[in-house]
Design a protein around this motif. Structure first.
Motif, PDB file in Angstrom:
ATOM      1  N   VAL A  37       3.388  23.280  10.329  1.00 63.49           N
ATOM      2  CA  VAL A  37       2.544  23.026   8.877  1.00 63.49           C
ATOM      3  C   VAL A  37       2.231  21.784   8.902  1.00 63.49           C
ATOM      4  N   GLY A  38       0.868  21.438   8.791  1.00 65.34           N
ATOM      5  CA  GLY A  38       0.109  20.230   8.813  1.00 65.34           C
ATOM      6  C   GLY A  38       0.478  19.461   7.274  1.00 65.34           C
ATOM      7  N   ALA A  39       0.733  18.211   7.433  1.00 70.07           N
ATOM      8  CA  ALA A  39       1.262  17.332   6.350  1.00 70.07           C
ATOM      9  C   ALA A  39       0.543  17.513   4.874  1.00 70.07           C
ATOM     10  N   MET A  40      -0.677  17.810   5.234  1.00 69.55           N
ATOM     11  CA  MET A  40      -1.566  17.797   3.606  1.00 69.55           C
ATOM     12  C   MET A  40      -1.654  19.524   3.287  1.00 69.55           C
ATOM     13  N   THR A  41      -0.738  20.301   4.160  1.00 71.21           N
ATOM     14  CA  THR A  41      -1.081  21.727   3.655  1.00 71.21           C
ATOM     15  C   THR A  41      -0.442  21.703   2.245  1.00 71.21           C
ATOM     16  N   ARG A  42      -0.954  22.702   1.341  1.00 70.97           N
ATOM     17  CA  ARG A  42      -0.725  22.646   0.035  1.00 70.97           C
ATOM     18  C   ARG A  42       0.559  23.836  -0.076  1.00 70.97           C
TER      19      ARG A  42
ATOM     20  N   ALA B 183       0.846  -1.082  -0.001  1.00 67.87           N
ATOM     21  CA  ALA B 183      -0.083   0.056   0.082  1.00 67.87           C
ATOM     22  C   ALA B 183       0.969   1.204   0.096  1.00 67.87           C
ATOM     23  N   LYS B 184       0.269   2.281  -0.645  1.00 65.98           N
ATOM     24  CA  LYS B 184       1.321   3.602  -0.780  1.00 65.98           C
ATOM     25  C   LYS B 184       0.071   4.615  -0.272  1.00 65.98           C
ATOM     26  N   LEU B 185       0.753   5.556   0.259  1.00 66.20           N
ATOM     27  CA  LEU B 185      -0.261   7.043   0.707  1.00 66.20           C
ATOM     28  C   LEU B 185      -0.061   7.912  -0.360  1.00 66.20           C
ATOM     29  N   LEU B 186      -1.350   8.564  -0.580  1.00 65.19           N
ATOM     30  CA  LEU B 186      -1.406   9.330  -1.713  1.00 65.19           C
ATOM     31  C   LEU B 186      -1.604  10.733  -1.010  1.00 65.19           C
ATOM     32  N   ALA B 187      -0.973  11.823  -1.454  1.00 63.48           N
ATOM     33  CA  ALA B 187      -1.194  13.163  -0.788  1.00 63.48           C
ATOM     34  C   ALA B 187      -1.804  13.976  -2.144  1.00 63.48           C
TER      35      ALA B 187
END
Ligand SMILES: Cc1cc2nc3c(=O)[nH]c(=O)nc-3n(C[C@H](O)[C@H](O)[C@H](O)COP(=O)(O)OP(=O)(O)OC[C@H]3O[C@@H](n4cnc5c(N)ncnc54)[C@H](O)[C@@H]3O)c2cc1C
Ligand code: FES
Ligand code: FES
Lengths: 159, 263
Positions: free
Chosen positions: B67-72, B23-27
């Motif tokens: 900064v949160g990990a999913m911050t663009r 499995a792989k994470l997708l951001a």
């Protein structure tokens, strides 16, 4: 395996049965037959596939359709008025001869509209920086840059 | 792209539970989707972090910026908090790729990927950041292990990155005009008494330049680094730039970064 993806495209709710690996651009072009969004490179370089997703210009060849679940997507087909009146940015491209073959143009216009929202009166330098992700093989960019400056000012004036 | 099973977990725990096997994470997908198209990655499962609440966002308390990990990238570039506390970090985010990539790409994805020419690793290392994951915390100095490798364990998920606020800092990048990645990028951060200098793009992985740090701690001025000769041993050599050229650029970018930090 087929899965369902539901989103809004150009104001209309749509859904499609797709494979999980399907790209957003594939749903737009093949399921919805909105072929104004182009695929130039398929590698995130050229910007021909640029659409607006939740108000931001993005490259639809680099997004899974599943990532767009519930999103509001606008394609080049959605920017003119229903009666055919061009969007100010489209009109500026026409006026300033901002295209030759036209292949890059939908992506240019979609990116430019998003850029103009935060830059109502951009400098030439700002426009050139905003075009880092859009390639054109024909024009040499000069008229595209002019068109985007004029389009941005026209958008601001028509508010 | 090979077929995979797609998951949309609603919590960090659910995401972690799905991280089994291949499995792989997708951001943002700005790296991973292309990698999958080229079949350089063929995960069995994709675990999309996009719908997990609280993974995106920015907090600032004067001493640090988190900064949160999913911050663009675009949100870091435009954040009033980041522009106030660490303008160099906002400027760095604004230099990543192009505006479409910045609308999707995330800090967590960039750090987990650890591309040798990526920008954020330079900021993380120079600003002595702490990387928080679902398993614990990583110090910047121990996070970047090598080309595309980090201290993250299998299935470990970055949740946030906390940067220390420096007295002054700047990032200078000599960019590849086609990809906008760094041929050489240097982040200089002055913490008043101690200085950290991080170099990206030049070697297989981001690194600190001890000689420059020492010289700048003694005197934070461009001339302190201007005559430091960086060794070309171990630096990248490719169609874009030779190791010798990159070594030269490290000094030039460092000098310009110090100049910019003093402005
Ligand atoms: C045209 C173009 C130009 C670019 N130019 C630059 C540039 O100039 N400078 C630069 O630095 N970058 C550049 N990039 C890369 C860009 O910044 C990517 O967005 C970034 O490297 C990856 O972020 P992402 O959110 O898209 O991650 P994804 O592509 O979704 O994921 C990347 C990797 O990180 C893993 N991952 C993602 N999130 C997490 C998490 N929270 N915890 C653990 N693992 C995680 C994924 O499993 C995957 O292996 C460019 C990309 C493109 C397409
Ligand atoms: S087709 Fe998407 S960027 Fe070229
Ligand atoms: S007008 Fe032909 S690619 Fe731009």
């Amino acid at each position: 395996m087929a899965v369902k993806v539901s989103l809004k495209v150009n104001g209309k709710s749509v859904s499609a049965e797709v494979e999980e690996r399907t790209l957003l651009v594939t749903v737009i072009r093949e399921n919805l037959r909105l072929t104004g969004t182009h695929v130039g490179c398929d590698t995130a370089q050229c910007g021909a596939c640029t659409v607006s997703m939740n108000g931001k210009a993005v490259k639809s060849c680099s997004i899974l359709a599943m990532q767009a679940e519930g999103a509001e997507v606008m394609t080049i087909e959605g920017v003119a008025k229903p009666d055919g009146t061009l969007h100010p940015m489209q009109a500026a491209f026409k006026e300033h001869h901002g295209l030759q073959c036209g292949f890059c143009t939908p992506g240019m216009v979609m990116n430019a509209i998003d850029f103009a929202k935060s830059h109502p009166n951009p400098s030439e330098q700002e426009v050139r920086e905003a075009l880092e992700g859009n390639l054109c093989r024909c024009t040499g960019y000069h008229n595209i840059v002019k068109a985007i400056g004029a389009g941005a000012r026209a958008m601001a004036a028509s508010k | 792209m090979h077929a995979f099973k797609y998951h949309r977990p609603s919590s960090l725990n659910d995401a972690a539970a799905l991280m089994k096997g291949d499995a792989k994470l997708l951001a943002g997908g700005q790296t991973l989707v292309q990698t999958m198209k080229l079949r350089l990655a063929s995960p069995s499962d994709i675990v999309d972090l996009g719908t997990i609440k609280d993974l995106a966002g920015i907090k600032s308390d004067g001493k640090s910026v988190t900064v949160g990990a999913m911050t663009r990238h675009a949100d870091v570039a435009h954040s009033a908090d980041v522009n106030k506390a660490i303008p160099a970090l906002a400027a760095l985010a604004a230099m990543i790729g192009d505006r479409q990539v910045r609308a999707m790409g995330t800090i967590g994805g960039s750090l987990a990927n650890n591309d040798p020419a990526a920008d954020y690793p330079a900021a993380v290392l120079a600003l002595n950041a702490t990387i928080t994951t679902n398993k614990g915390k990583h110090e910047a100095d121990k996070f970047f292990k090598g080309m595309f490798t980090t201290a993250l364990g299998a299935g470990e998920i970055i949740t946030a990155v906390s940067f220390q606020v420096p007295k002054r800092a700047a990032y200078m990048k000599f960019k590849n005009p086609a990809s906008r990645f760094a041929i050489v990028g240097v982040f200089v951060a002055d913490f008043g008494g101690s200085v950290r200098v991080a170099v990206t793009g030049a070697g297989p992985v981001v690194f600190r330049q001890a000689e420059m740090e020492k010289a700048l701690a003694a005197k934070f001025a461009p001339e302190s680094v201007a005559n430091i000769k960086v060794k070309q041993d171990g630096l990248n050599s490719d169609m874009h730039a030779s190791a010798e050229y990159r070594a030269h650029l490290v000094t030039v970018m460092a000098r310009r970064a110090v100049q910019a930090a003093l402005k």
